[in-house]
Scaffold this active site. Sequence first.
Site, PDB file in Angstrom:
ATOM      1  CG  ASP A   4      -9.404   2.252  -0.491  1.00 39.57           C
ATOM      2  OD1 ASP A   4      -8.878   1.178  -0.828  1.00 39.57           O
ATOM      3  OD2 ASP A   4      -8.896   3.044   0.309  1.00 39.57           O
ATOM      4  CG  ASP A   6      -2.212   0.673   1.076  1.00 40.68           C
ATOM      5  OD1 ASP A   6      -2.349   1.442   0.109  1.00 40.68           O
ATOM      6  OD2 ASP A   6      -3.105   0.468   1.910  1.00 40.68           O
TER       7      ASP A   6
HETATM    8  C1  DGJ Z   1      -5.835   1.775   2.035  1.00 39.88           C
HETATM    9  C2  DGJ Z   1      -6.187   0.597   1.181  1.00 39.88           C
HETATM   10  O1  DGJ Z   1      -6.622   1.013  -0.061  1.00 39.88           O
HETATM   11  C3  DGJ Z   1      -7.221  -0.232   1.911  1.00 39.88           C
HETATM   12  O2  DGJ Z   1      -7.655  -1.289   1.104  1.00 39.88           O
HETATM   13  C4  DGJ Z   1      -6.623  -0.730   3.188  1.00 39.88           C
HETATM   14  O3  DGJ Z   1      -5.566  -1.617   2.914  1.00 39.88           O
HETATM   15  C5  DGJ Z   1      -6.132   0.440   4.035  1.00 39.88           C
HETATM   16  N1  DGJ Z   1      -5.274   1.305   3.277  1.00 39.88           N
HETATM   17  C6  DGJ Z   1      -5.397  -0.040   5.253  1.00 39.88           C
HETATM   18  O4  DGJ Z   1      -4.889   0.992   5.982  1.00 39.88           O
END
Ligand code: DGJ
Length: 828
Positions: A576, A495
């Site tokens: 997301d 991430d």
């Molecule tokens: C942002 C990501 O896009 C989410 O899917 C998740 O992993 C969160 N970060 C976790 O902090």
Amino acid sequence: MIQNVGNKAFILSTPKTAYAFALLPTGHLEHLYYGAPLQLGGPSGFIDEASAEGSCLLAALEPLREKHAFAPGTSVIYDQGHPQYSLDDMRLEYSAPGKGDLRDPALELTNADGSLSSDFIFESAEIIGEKLPFKALPGSYSEEGDAQQLCVSFLDKENKLKLELCYYVFEDCDVISRSARLVNLGDEPVSVRRIMSLQLDLDRPGYVFTGFTGAWAREMQRTDTLLNAGRYSLGSRSGASSHRANPFVMLHPSDTTEDRGEVYGFNLIYSGNHLESAEVSPFGKTRFMTGINPEGFGWTLQPGEDFEAPEAVMAWSSDGFNGLSRSMHRFVREHIIRGEWKHKDRPVLLNSWEAAYFDISESRLMKLAKAGKDAGIELFVMDDGWFGERNDDTSSLGDWNVNKKKLPGGLKGLADKINALGMDFGIWVEPEMISEKSELYRKHPNWAMQIPGKDHSEGRNQRILDLANPAVQDFIIDKMSEVFSSANISYVKWDMNRPFSDAFSPWLAAQNAAAEEARPLRGQSETPHRYIMGLYRIMKELTARHPHILFEGCASGGNRFDLGILSYFPQIWASDDTDALARGFIQTGYSYGYPMSCVSAHVSARPNHQTLRNTPLETRFGVAAFGIFGYEMNFADLPAEAMNAIKVQIELYKKWRSVLQWGDFYRGRSFGSMPVSGVSAGASAGIPGAGNILEWTVVSSDRSKAVGIIMQNQVLPNWQFHSYFPKGLDPAGIYLLYGRKRKFDLRNFGDLVNTVAPVHIKSESQIHHILARFVKMDGETEECISSGAALMNGGLHMKQAFGGTGYSEEVRYFQDYACRMYFIERSE
Ligand code: DGJ
């Protein structure tokens, strides 16, 4: 095939495209053509211009050349020897300022003497049988020597600089890619202010520039802009390629449709700040460019040093956007994605994030995992929250040691238990970041990108590590290797959750200070690009050390969805936003430039956590199944009925996995882009019902199997007939098409139940709920056998949708956000 006609003209051909340029009397290269094959014949390689073939080819290209008899009024004449040429009104392969071309240049330098003019003149050209790798940047590659390379060199003699333009031809997918390299041959440093990867000078205005813009949770919205004058650009200055504007863009006439008409597509193999711009000159020519965003960029090129611009990708199709997408998809699959996972089926995954967020513990995760196992999940992923004191997003990034209170057996303990259940195990990391509240920050405050002595602006309570610093790169490589080797980890979600601010590399500043006497200051404008090069070194090293791990890129969803990341990680978390309707828009956007085998998509809870919208489980499944499929919801809390439905979904997905993951993807009708301020691109405005239906079809490469989905945004009252049009089938093939037999909840019909019930039932009453447990409403199904041509041209006319009167199993229950999936099998 590449043809070099005596260093006078160059033709690059793929089965369905041709690209040509020629030497001008001034020593510059004139762009002649990019489009359908020229069919001029002749051998491949270097062709003597005096030979019969050479002179024939030169003569045949003559009509494509502009005939300049005089330079336009008040324009600057290139030199006295060529009074008819003004660079401002010429189609150039690559341009620089100062010699009359007043459009945006591809290259902009401050020379050693402080001057800003450049003049690069053709020197030589070489055809190379294979594609050579880049030094510091990822690029496309060819495994079976199926790419050819042409390198053209230019010299700016006065300023002692060499420029190389390289062209790579991929015949299997009708793609040509390009890059540029600058070498300082002098004794003084030169400052590079801009070095674009690709310039394409087209001879007319009126193109539509289609980009894919957006924001967090709203990535990849198609944006169409008509270019008749002036300049239009998209790009990023956030440090990442960003969700604000993806580097994939298209140029096309305004009447191009999904399946008909011409279109150019471009992409950049780069994950940092980028720019795509198109400028219509006063003479009606359109100049397109893509490369590193010159805003905020600068690079000092010391004597003897070179600078590589990232590789840019281009394709042309006369088969509309779908035709272009098929070239881009194949290119990404065959020449960008590499390693063990290139052609390997991806497992069905369950991710803990939306199920538990930071509130994880071994027992909680095991409960979730067991429920997953029962449903058929193959890979269990523990997302954020497992390390340091990470109970929310305010701390611990950088402290990659397991939190023993949450996971007493450590990563290995948990991984072993998940493996014992018969599932693979994966984890989440965010290695490029550092929390101020962390051991790492206490130990190495100067490893964070920040301006010493000045306040720093925060994003998600975290700072970005100075990836320009080799010590930081080594730390990440070693620490991540330690984590990845500490347990049986099969998958890693990588991430990156904040844009750059106060982008300052303390390491670069220290280098500058140490070298102050010997070399002039390297400005902090090098930092964003140095960061990306550091990132690529880390990704390259870690993927080489851990070839079995399936890596998934992520940046708050799709904030860094690009070919640079895909060169190392075979898939990316697309957004997301897991809302099925929003994903319909978002995944359609990605599909223009990227194959679905790299777009990861999950089924999540209802109501959705990002939009609070309620969409049917079938639609959440259908939309996610077209991407790299998984779930992200609390299975442990779901009622048995939902879990049974999920079990059936997973079984079905596994049966059709190879078609869904590896088939050719076709867009049918589209929602267009999310209608921000009433404007939606891509849907046919003005046509009743346009933009209300989404259709996708994916077809196996031998065209024996296909899966289709038709989804509705909102119910149009008294609009009962819908048709699903598959694409990509063999017109002469005979196919069996069928839907799924489903049953619907009685409560969906509210108090209409009383139109058939023998006793009165109060809506939402206990008896209504009890009845709903035992009595289901039969749904319609479809089954037919017909030819590919009939299905594709005539469409499957689906059973009549509910329209305010009687419901039966011959009537389609098709509420807001409903979908139908169809399965198609060749029946001969
Ligand atoms: C942002 C990501 O896009 C989410 O899917 C998740 O992993 C969160 N970060 C976790 O902090």
